[in-house]
Design a protein around this motif. Structure first.
Motif, PDB file in Angstrom:
ATOM      1  N   ALA A  68       0.831  -1.205   0.000  1.00 38.81           N
ATOM      2  CA  ALA A  68       0.000   0.000   0.000  1.00 38.81           C
ATOM      3  C   ALA A  68       0.866   1.255   0.000  1.00 38.81           C
ATOM      4  N   GLY A  69       1.957   1.228   0.786  1.00 41.51           N
ATOM      5  CA  GLY A  69       2.855   2.374   0.835  1.00 41.51           C
ATOM      6  C   GLY A  69       3.494   2.646  -0.518  1.00 41.51           C
ATOM      7  N   THR A  70       3.873   1.574  -1.207  1.00 42.83           N
ATOM      8  CA  THR A  70       4.461   1.706  -2.543  1.00 42.83           C
ATOM      9  C   THR A  70       3.439   2.296  -3.514  1.00 42.83           C
ATOM     10  N   TRP A  71       2.191   1.826  -3.390  1.00 37.76           N
ATOM     11  CA  TRP A  71       1.123   2.318  -4.269  1.00 37.76           C
ATOM     12  C   TRP A  71       0.906   3.818  -4.040  1.00 37.76           C
ATOM     13  N   LEU A  72       0.892   4.202  -2.752  1.00 44.31           N
ATOM     14  CA  LEU A  72       0.699   5.623  -2.423  1.00 44.31           C
ATOM     15  C   LEU A  72       1.832   6.468  -2.999  1.00 44.31           C
ATOM     16  N   TYR A  73       3.065   5.935  -2.936  1.00 42.10           N
ATOM     17  CA  TYR A  73       4.180   6.667  -3.517  1.00 42.10           C
ATOM     18  C   TYR A  73       3.942   6.874  -5.011  1.00 42.10           C
ATOM     19  N   GLY A  74       3.552   5.804  -5.696  1.00 36.73           N
ATOM     20  CA  GLY A  74       3.307   5.900  -7.139  1.00 36.73           C
ATOM     21  C   GLY A  74       2.201   6.899  -7.456  1.00 36.73           C
ATOM     22  N   ARG A  75       1.166   6.900  -6.611  1.00 39.08           N
ATOM     23  CA  ARG A  75       0.018   7.773  -6.832  1.00 39.08           C
ATOM     24  C   ARG A  75       0.394   9.252  -6.673  1.00 39.08           C
TER      25      ARG A  75
ATOM     26  N   PRO B 215       0.987   6.289 -13.980  1.00 42.45           N
ATOM     27  CA  PRO B 215       2.138   6.095 -14.885  1.00 42.45           C
ATOM     28  C   PRO B 215       3.256   5.255 -14.256  1.00 42.45           C
ATOM     29  N   PHE B 216       3.493   5.451 -12.953  1.00 41.81           N
ATOM     30  CA  PHE B 216       4.582   4.759 -12.254  1.00 41.81           C
ATOM     31  C   PHE B 216       4.401   3.237 -12.293  1.00 41.81           C
ATOM     32  N   PHE B 217       3.138   2.789 -12.488  1.00 44.28           N
ATOM     33  CA  PHE B 217       2.873   1.351 -12.492  1.00 44.28           C
ATOM     34  C   PHE B 217       2.593   0.818 -13.892  1.00 44.28           C
ATOM     35  N   LYS B 218       2.788   1.680 -14.914  1.00 46.16           N
ATOM     36  CA  LYS B 218       2.565   1.203 -16.283  1.00 46.16           C
ATOM     37  C   LYS B 218       3.898   0.852 -16.932  1.00 46.16           C
ATOM     38  N   TYR B 219       4.326  -0.362 -16.739  1.00 43.98           N
ATOM     39  CA  TYR B 219       5.534  -0.871 -17.379  1.00 43.98           C
ATOM     40  C   TYR B 219       5.381  -2.380 -17.444  1.00 43.98           C
ATOM     41  N   ASN B 220       6.256  -3.018 -18.174  1.00 45.15           N
ATOM     42  CA  ASN B 220       6.135  -4.462 -18.342  1.00 45.15           C
ATOM     43  C   ASN B 220       6.757  -5.191 -17.148  1.00 45.15           C
ATOM     44  N   TRP B 221       5.945  -5.348 -16.073  1.00 43.45           N
ATOM     45  CA  TRP B 221       6.468  -5.966 -14.844  1.00 43.45           C
ATOM     46  C   TRP B 221       6.854  -7.417 -15.069  1.00 43.45           C
ATOM     47  N   LYS B 222       6.271  -8.050 -16.101  1.00 39.79           N
ATOM     48  CA  LYS B 222       6.572  -9.473 -16.328  1.00 39.79           C
ATOM     49  C   LYS B 222       8.049  -9.679 -16.664  1.00 39.79           C
ATOM     50  N   LYS B 223       8.674  -8.612 -17.236  1.00 34.70           N
ATOM     51  CA  LYS B 223      10.099  -8.712 -17.532  1.00 34.70           C
ATOM     52  C   LYS B 223      10.934  -8.802 -16.261  1.00 34.70           C
ATOM     53  N   GLU B 224      10.336  -8.383 -15.142  1.00 35.09           N
ATOM     54  CA  GLU B 224      11.057  -8.376 -13.864  1.00 35.09           C
ATOM     55  C   GLU B 224      10.632  -9.537 -12.974  1.00 35.09           C
ATOM     56  N   SER B 225       9.958 -10.532 -13.563  1.00 37.17           N
ATOM     57  CA  SER B 225       9.407 -11.581 -12.699  1.00 37.17           C
ATOM     58  C   SER B 225      10.476 -12.412 -11.999  1.00 37.17           C
TER      59      SER B 225
ATOM     60  N   ARG C  57       6.611  -2.777  -6.061  1.00 38.89           N
ATOM     61  CA  ARG C  57       6.156  -2.036  -7.233  1.00 38.89           C
ATOM     62  C   ARG C  57       5.597  -3.001  -8.287  1.00 38.89           C
ATOM     63  N   HIS C  58       6.305  -4.139  -8.468  1.00 37.78           N
ATOM     64  CA  HIS C  58       5.817  -5.107  -9.457  1.00 37.78           C
ATOM     65  C   HIS C  58       4.435  -5.622  -9.058  1.00 37.78           C
ATOM     66  N   ILE C  59       4.238  -5.845  -7.746  1.00 35.80           N
ATOM     67  CA  ILE C  59       2.933  -6.342  -7.290  1.00 35.80           C
ATOM     68  C   ILE C  59       1.855  -5.289  -7.552  1.00 35.80           C
ATOM     69  N   CYS C  60       2.166  -4.021  -7.293  1.00 34.69           N
ATOM     70  CA  CYS C  60       1.212  -2.936  -7.596  1.00 34.69           C
ATOM     71  C   CYS C  60       0.907  -2.912  -9.092  1.00 34.69           C
ATOM     72  N   ALA C  61       1.962  -3.021  -9.901  1.00 31.29           N
ATOM     73  CA  ALA C  61       1.785  -2.951 -11.359  1.00 31.29           C
ATOM     74  C   ALA C  61       0.938  -4.119 -11.858  1.00 31.29           C
ATOM     75  N   ALA C  62       1.100  -5.277 -11.206  1.00 29.96           N
ATOM     76  CA  ALA C  62       0.374  -6.463 -11.651  1.00 29.96           C
ATOM     77  C   ALA C  62      -1.076  -6.445 -11.166  1.00 29.96           C
ATOM     78  N   CYS C  63      -1.293  -5.936  -9.936  1.00 34.12           N
ATOM     79  CA  CYS C  63      -2.618  -6.087  -9.317  1.00 34.12           C
ATOM     80  C   CYS C  63      -3.464  -4.826  -9.328  1.00 34.12           C
ATOM     81  N   ALA C  64      -2.850  -3.655  -9.186  1.00 36.47           N
ATOM     82  CA  ALA C  64      -3.664  -2.440  -9.068  1.00 36.47           C
ATOM     83  C   ALA C  64      -2.981  -1.247  -9.731  1.00 36.47           C
ATOM     84  N   PRO C  65      -2.724  -1.333 -11.042  1.00 39.78           N
ATOM     85  CA  PRO C  65      -1.998  -0.228 -11.694  1.00 39.78           C
ATOM     86  C   PRO C  65      -2.801   1.077 -11.712  1.00 39.78           C
ATOM     87  N   ALA C  66      -4.146   0.982 -11.737  1.00 43.45           N
ATOM     88  CA  ALA C  66      -5.031   2.150 -11.603  1.00 43.45           C
ATOM     89  C   ALA C  66      -4.640   3.315 -12.513  1.00 43.45           C
TER      90      ALA C  66
END
Lengths: 136, 187
Positions: free
Chosen positions: A122-129, B52-62, B40-49
Protein backbone atom coordinates in the motif's frame (compact mmCIF):
# COMPACT_ATOMS: atom_id res chain seq x y z
CA UNK A 1 13.41 -23.45 -16.18
CA UNK A 2 15.48 -20.26 -16.34
CA UNK A 3 14.00 -18.96 -13.07
CA UNK A 4 15.11 -21.92 -10.97
CA UNK A 5 18.44 -20.32 -10.13
CA UNK A 6 16.71 -17.21 -8.76
CA UNK A 7 14.51 -19.41 -6.60
CA UNK A 8 17.61 -21.17 -5.24
CA UNK A 9 19.45 -17.89 -4.62
CA UNK A 10 16.33 -16.63 -2.81
CA UNK A 11 16.14 -19.75 -0.65
CA UNK A 12 19.82 -19.35 0.26
CA UNK A 13 19.26 -15.67 1.14
CA UNK A 14 16.16 -16.54 3.19
CA UNK A 15 18.00 -19.21 5.19
CA UNK A 16 20.90 -16.83 5.88
CA UNK A 17 18.53 -14.05 6.95
CA UNK A 18 16.92 -16.34 9.52
CA UNK A 19 20.00 -18.19 10.76
CA UNK A 20 22.11 -15.04 11.15
CA UNK A 21 19.14 -13.54 13.05
CA UNK A 22 19.12 -10.59 10.67
CA UNK A 23 15.34 -10.70 10.59
CA UNK A 24 15.13 -10.68 14.36
CA UNK A 25 13.30 -7.64 15.65
CA UNK A 26 15.61 -7.75 18.68
CA UNK A 27 18.82 -7.63 16.60
CA UNK A 28 17.54 -4.59 14.72
CA UNK A 29 16.77 -2.85 18.03
CA UNK A 30 20.30 -3.64 19.25
CA UNK A 31 21.78 -2.27 16.05
CA UNK A 32 19.99 1.06 16.37
CA UNK A 33 20.96 1.31 20.05
CA UNK A 34 24.62 0.46 19.32
CA UNK A 35 24.33 -2.52 21.67
CA UNK A 36 25.71 -5.10 19.26
CA UNK A 37 28.25 -5.32 16.46
CA UNK A 38 26.42 -8.21 14.78
CA UNK A 39 24.43 -6.34 12.10
CA UNK A 40 27.29 -3.96 11.33
CA UNK A 41 29.61 -6.94 10.87
CA UNK A 42 27.17 -8.62 8.48
CA UNK A 43 26.44 -5.56 6.35
CA UNK A 44 30.10 -4.47 6.38
CA UNK A 45 31.48 -7.84 5.34
CA UNK A 46 28.71 -8.29 2.72
CA UNK A 47 29.63 -4.94 1.17
CA UNK A 48 33.36 -5.79 1.27
CA UNK A 49 32.78 -9.08 -0.58
CA UNK A 50 30.33 -7.42 -2.99
CA UNK A 51 32.76 -4.59 -3.72
CA UNK A 52 35.65 -6.95 -4.38
CA UNK A 53 33.42 -9.05 -6.68
CA UNK A 54 32.24 -6.05 -8.70
CA UNK A 55 35.83 -4.80 -8.97
CA UNK A 56 37.02 -8.21 -10.23
CA UNK A 57 34.15 -8.43 -12.72
CA UNK A 58 34.99 -5.00 -14.12
CA UNK A 59 38.77 -5.37 -13.98
CA UNK A 60 38.82 -8.68 -15.87
CA UNK A 61 35.66 -8.02 -17.87
CA UNK A 62 34.12 -11.27 -16.64
CA UNK A 63 31.04 -12.20 -18.72
CA UNK A 64 27.76 -13.67 -17.52
CA UNK A 65 27.08 -17.37 -18.00
CA UNK A 66 25.28 -16.36 -21.22
CA UNK A 67 28.39 -14.56 -22.46
CA UNK A 68 26.99 -11.05 -21.99
CA UNK A 69 28.91 -8.09 -20.59
CA UNK A 70 27.84 -7.31 -17.02
CA UNK A 71 25.81 -4.09 -16.84
CA UNK A 72 25.16 -2.30 -13.55
CA UNK A 73 22.71 0.60 -14.01
CA UNK A 74 23.79 3.90 -12.42
CA UNK A 75 21.80 5.18 -9.46
CA UNK A 76 21.04 8.85 -10.01
CA UNK A 77 20.93 11.15 -7.03
CA UNK A 78 17.67 12.80 -6.06
CA UNK A 79 16.26 14.13 -2.80
CA UNK A 80 14.14 11.00 -2.50
CA UNK A 81 17.19 9.15 -1.26
CA UNK A 82 17.19 11.48 1.76
CA UNK A 83 13.45 11.89 2.45
CA UNK A 84 12.49 8.37 1.43
CA UNK A 85 15.53 6.96 3.17
CA UNK A 86 14.57 8.61 6.46
CA UNK A 87 10.97 7.36 6.19
CA UNK A 88 12.14 3.84 5.43
CA UNK A 89 14.55 3.99 8.40
CA UNK A 90 11.64 4.83 10.70
CA UNK A 91 9.67 1.86 9.38
CA UNK A 92 12.71 -0.43 9.57
CA UNK A 93 13.11 0.17 13.32
CA UNK A 94 9.34 -0.29 13.90
CA UNK A 95 8.93 -3.57 12.04
CA UNK A 96 12.46 -4.88 12.58
CA UNK A 97 12.54 -5.68 8.88
CA UNK A 98 13.52 -4.27 5.55
CA UNK A 99 11.84 -5.72 2.44
CA UNK A 100 13.93 -8.92 2.11
CA UNK A 101 13.52 -9.87 5.77
CA UNK A 102 9.76 -9.22 5.58
CA UNK A 103 9.41 -12.16 3.19
CA UNK A 104 11.69 -14.31 5.37
CA UNK A 105 9.74 -13.40 8.54
CA UNK A 106 6.49 -14.41 6.85
CA UNK A 107 8.15 -17.66 5.76
CA UNK A 108 9.03 -18.56 9.35
CA UNK A 109 5.31 -18.67 10.05
CA UNK A 110 4.82 -15.20 11.52
CA UNK A 111 1.49 -14.87 9.70
CA UNK A 112 0.75 -11.38 11.01
CA UNK A 113 3.77 -10.13 9.04
CA UNK A 114 1.40 -10.49 6.09
CA UNK A 115 -0.21 -7.30 7.39
CA UNK A 116 3.17 -5.54 7.28
CA UNK A 117 3.71 -6.75 3.71
CA UNK A 118 0.27 -5.49 2.70
CA UNK A 119 1.21 -2.19 4.36
CA UNK A 120 4.40 -2.05 2.32
CA UNK A 121 2.50 -2.73 -0.91
CA UNK A 122 0.00 0.00 0.00
CA UNK A 123 2.85 2.37 0.83
CA UNK A 124 4.46 1.71 -2.54
CA UNK A 125 1.12 2.32 -4.27
CA UNK A 126 0.70 5.62 -2.42
CA UNK A 127 4.18 6.67 -3.52
CA UNK A 128 3.31 5.90 -7.14
CA UNK A 129 0.02 7.77 -6.83
CA UNK A 130 1.54 10.96 -5.36
CA UNK A 131 4.97 10.76 -6.97
CA UNK A 132 4.52 13.89 -9.09
CA UNK A 133 3.72 16.01 -6.02
CA UNK A 134 6.74 14.92 -3.98
CA UNK A 135 10.11 16.73 -3.98
CA UNK A 136 12.75 14.77 -5.89
CA UNK B 1 26.73 -30.90 10.60
CA UNK B 2 23.03 -30.31 11.15
CA UNK B 3 23.55 -29.17 14.76
CA UNK B 4 26.26 -26.83 13.51
CA UNK B 5 23.75 -25.32 11.04
CA UNK B 6 21.09 -25.05 13.74
CA UNK B 7 23.09 -22.64 15.89
CA UNK B 8 22.81 -18.95 15.09
CA UNK B 9 25.34 -18.21 12.35
CA UNK B 10 28.09 -15.69 13.14
CA UNK B 11 28.31 -12.44 11.17
CA UNK B 12 31.56 -13.40 9.44
CA UNK B 13 29.80 -16.39 7.84
CA UNK B 14 26.51 -14.69 6.96
CA UNK B 15 27.93 -11.39 5.68
CA UNK B 16 30.34 -12.80 3.06
CA UNK B 17 27.67 -15.29 1.87
CA UNK B 18 25.25 -12.40 1.29
CA UNK B 19 28.03 -10.48 -0.46
CA UNK B 20 28.47 -13.42 -2.84
CA UNK B 21 24.85 -13.06 -3.97
CA UNK B 22 25.95 -9.86 -5.75
CA UNK B 23 28.26 -11.61 -8.27
CA UNK B 24 25.96 -14.66 -8.37
CA UNK B 25 23.06 -12.53 -9.68
CA UNK B 26 25.28 -10.43 -11.96
CA UNK B 27 26.97 -13.43 -13.56
CA UNK B 28 23.88 -15.64 -13.45
CA UNK B 29 21.80 -13.32 -15.62
CA UNK B 30 22.87 -9.67 -15.38
CA UNK B 31 20.54 -9.02 -12.45
CA UNK B 32 21.25 -6.50 -9.71
CA UNK B 33 20.58 -7.53 -6.12
CA UNK B 34 17.44 -5.91 -4.71
CA UNK B 35 14.09 -6.73 -3.14
CA UNK B 36 11.91 -3.67 -2.65
CA UNK B 37 11.07 -3.31 -6.37
CA UNK B 38 8.86 -6.36 -5.86
CA UNK B 39 6.28 -4.20 -4.11
CA UNK B 40 6.16 -2.04 -7.23
CA UNK B 41 5.82 -5.11 -9.46
CA UNK B 42 2.93 -6.34 -7.29
CA UNK B 43 1.21 -2.94 -7.60
CA UNK B 44 1.78 -2.95 -11.36
CA UNK B 45 0.37 -6.46 -11.65
CA UNK B 46 -2.62 -6.09 -9.32
CA UNK B 47 -3.66 -2.44 -9.07
CA UNK B 48 -2.00 -0.23 -11.69
CA UNK B 49 -5.03 2.15 -11.60
CA UNK B 50 -3.72 4.01 -14.65
CA UNK B 51 -0.87 5.47 -12.59
CA UNK B 52 2.14 6.10 -14.89
CA UNK B 53 4.58 4.76 -12.25
CA UNK B 54 2.87 1.35 -12.49
CA UNK B 55 2.56 1.20 -16.28
CA UNK B 56 5.53 -0.87 -17.38
CA UNK B 57 6.14 -4.46 -18.34
CA UNK B 58 6.47 -5.97 -14.84
CA UNK B 59 6.57 -9.47 -16.33
CA UNK B 60 10.10 -8.71 -17.53
CA UNK B 61 11.06 -8.38 -13.86
CA UNK B 62 9.41 -11.58 -12.70
CA UNK B 63 12.79 -13.06 -11.77
CA UNK B 64 12.67 -10.64 -8.82
CA UNK B 65 9.32 -12.03 -7.67
CA UNK B 66 10.71 -15.57 -7.93
CA UNK B 67 13.68 -14.43 -5.82
CA UNK B 68 11.29 -13.08 -3.15
CA UNK B 69 9.33 -16.34 -3.24
CA UNK B 70 12.63 -18.13 -2.61
CA UNK B 71 13.28 -15.92 0.43
CA UNK B 72 9.85 -16.89 1.78
CA UNK B 73 10.66 -20.58 1.25
CA UNK B 74 14.11 -20.12 2.79
CA UNK B 75 12.51 -18.60 5.89
CA UNK B 76 10.23 -21.63 6.15
CA UNK B 77 13.08 -24.11 5.71
CA UNK B 78 15.24 -22.38 8.31
CA UNK B 79 12.41 -22.18 10.84
CA UNK B 80 11.25 -25.78 10.40
CA UNK B 81 14.49 -27.73 9.91
CA UNK B 82 17.32 -25.50 11.03
CA UNK B 83 16.04 -24.06 14.29
CA UNK B 84 17.50 -24.86 17.70
CA UNK B 85 14.38 -23.51 19.44
CA UNK B 86 16.36 -21.26 21.75
CA UNK B 87 15.20 -17.73 22.54
CA UNK B 88 17.41 -14.98 21.12
CA UNK B 89 20.18 -13.88 23.51
CA UNK B 90 19.81 -10.12 23.72
CA UNK B 91 21.71 -7.25 25.31
CA UNK B 92 20.77 -6.89 29.02
CA UNK B 93 19.98 -3.17 28.65
CA UNK B 94 17.59 -3.91 25.78
CA UNK B 95 16.00 -6.79 27.71
CA UNK B 96 15.42 -4.51 30.68
CA UNK B 97 13.95 -1.74 28.53
CA UNK B 98 11.61 -4.09 26.66
CA UNK B 99 10.48 -5.92 29.79
CA UNK B 100 8.86 -2.67 30.92
CA UNK B 101 6.57 -3.00 27.90
CA UNK B 102 5.90 -6.70 28.48
CA UNK B 103 8.16 -7.85 25.64
CA UNK B 104 10.46 -10.79 26.29
CA UNK B 105 12.89 -12.73 24.06
CA UNK B 106 11.34 -15.86 22.60
CA UNK B 107 12.34 -18.53 20.14
CA UNK B 108 10.14 -16.94 17.47
CA UNK B 109 12.10 -14.52 15.33
CA UNK B 110 9.55 -11.73 15.71
CA UNK B 111 8.09 -11.21 19.20
CA UNK B 112 4.52 -12.53 19.25
CA UNK B 113 3.70 -9.97 21.95
CA UNK B 114 4.04 -7.34 19.21
CA UNK B 115 3.51 -9.14 15.91
CA UNK B 116 1.21 -12.04 16.83
CA UNK B 117 -2.06 -12.54 14.96
CA UNK B 118 -3.93 -11.47 18.11
CA UNK B 119 -2.11 -8.12 17.94
CA UNK B 120 -3.32 -7.16 14.47
CA UNK B 121 -6.40 -5.38 15.77
CA UNK B 122 -4.80 -3.74 18.81
CA UNK B 123 -3.68 -0.10 18.59
CA UNK B 124 -0.01 -0.91 19.25
CA UNK B 125 0.05 -3.86 16.87
CA UNK B 126 -1.67 -2.10 14.00
CA UNK B 127 0.52 1.00 14.34
CA UNK B 128 3.68 -1.12 14.28
CA UNK B 129 2.61 -3.55 11.53
CA UNK B 130 0.47 -1.45 9.22
CA UNK B 131 2.15 1.91 9.97
CA UNK B 132 5.62 0.39 9.86
CA UNK B 133 4.79 -1.45 6.64
CA UNK B 134 3.48 1.71 4.98
CA UNK B 135 6.70 3.54 5.87
CA UNK B 136 8.84 0.67 4.57
CA UNK B 137 6.97 0.54 1.24
CA UNK B 138 6.64 4.28 0.72
CA UNK B 139 10.17 5.06 1.92
CA UNK B 140 12.01 2.41 -0.07
CA UNK B 141 10.30 3.36 -3.32
CA UNK B 142 10.82 7.08 -2.68
CA UNK B 143 14.49 6.33 -1.96
CA UNK B 144 14.72 4.05 -5.01
CA UNK B 145 15.86 1.00 -3.06
CA UNK B 146 16.26 -0.70 0.29
CA UNK B 147 19.07 -2.20 2.33
CA UNK B 148 19.69 -4.73 -0.44
CA UNK B 149 19.50 -2.44 -3.47
CA UNK B 150 21.26 0.57 -1.98
CA UNK B 151 23.32 -0.55 1.03
CA UNK B 152 24.64 -3.79 -0.46
CA UNK B 153 24.34 -3.57 -4.27
CA UNK B 154 24.76 0.21 -4.52
CA UNK B 155 27.71 0.45 -2.15
CA UNK B 156 29.35 -2.60 -3.76
CA UNK B 157 29.30 -0.80 -7.11
CA UNK B 158 30.58 2.45 -5.53
CA UNK B 159 27.47 4.56 -6.20
CA UNK B 160 27.49 7.59 -3.94
CA UNK B 161 23.67 8.15 -4.01
CA UNK B 162 23.43 4.75 -2.33
CA UNK B 163 25.71 5.98 0.44
CA UNK B 164 23.41 8.98 0.95
CA UNK B 165 20.43 6.61 1.11
CA UNK B 166 22.20 4.29 3.57
CA UNK B 167 23.05 7.18 5.90
CA UNK B 168 19.39 8.27 5.73
CA UNK B 169 18.18 4.72 6.52
CA UNK B 170 20.38 4.59 9.59
CA UNK B 171 19.40 8.09 10.73
CA UNK B 172 15.70 7.21 10.49
CA UNK B 173 16.29 3.96 12.37
CA UNK B 174 18.24 5.63 15.18
CA UNK B 175 15.54 8.27 15.53
CA UNK B 176 12.75 5.71 15.69
CA UNK B 177 14.42 3.16 17.98
CA UNK B 178 15.72 5.64 20.53
CA UNK B 179 13.18 8.44 20.59
CA UNK B 180 9.86 7.43 19.02
CA UNK B 181 9.50 3.68 19.51
CA UNK B 182 9.37 3.87 23.34
CA UNK B 183 6.19 5.94 22.98
CA UNK B 184 4.70 3.52 20.47
CA UNK B 185 5.49 0.51 22.68
CA UNK B 186 3.67 2.24 25.53
CA UNK B 187 0.42 2.44 23.48
Amino acid sequence: MQYLKYLLFGILFGVILVKAEMISWFRIQEMFRLQSFHMYGIIGSAVAVGMLSVWLIRRFNIKTIHGETVVIPDKKFNKGQIYGGLLFGLGWAMTGACPGPLFAQAGTGAAAVGVTILGAIAGTWLYGRFREKLPH
Amino acid sequence: MISFLQQPWPWYVAGPLIGLLVPALLLGGNKTFGISSNFRHICAACAPANIPFFKYNWKKESWNLVFALGILAGGFIAAVWLSDGQPAAIHPALAEELSRFGIYPEAAIVPSSLFGLDQVFTLRGSVLMLGGGLLVGFGTRYAGGCTSGHSIMGLSSLQWPSLVATVAFMAGGFLMANFILPHLLAL
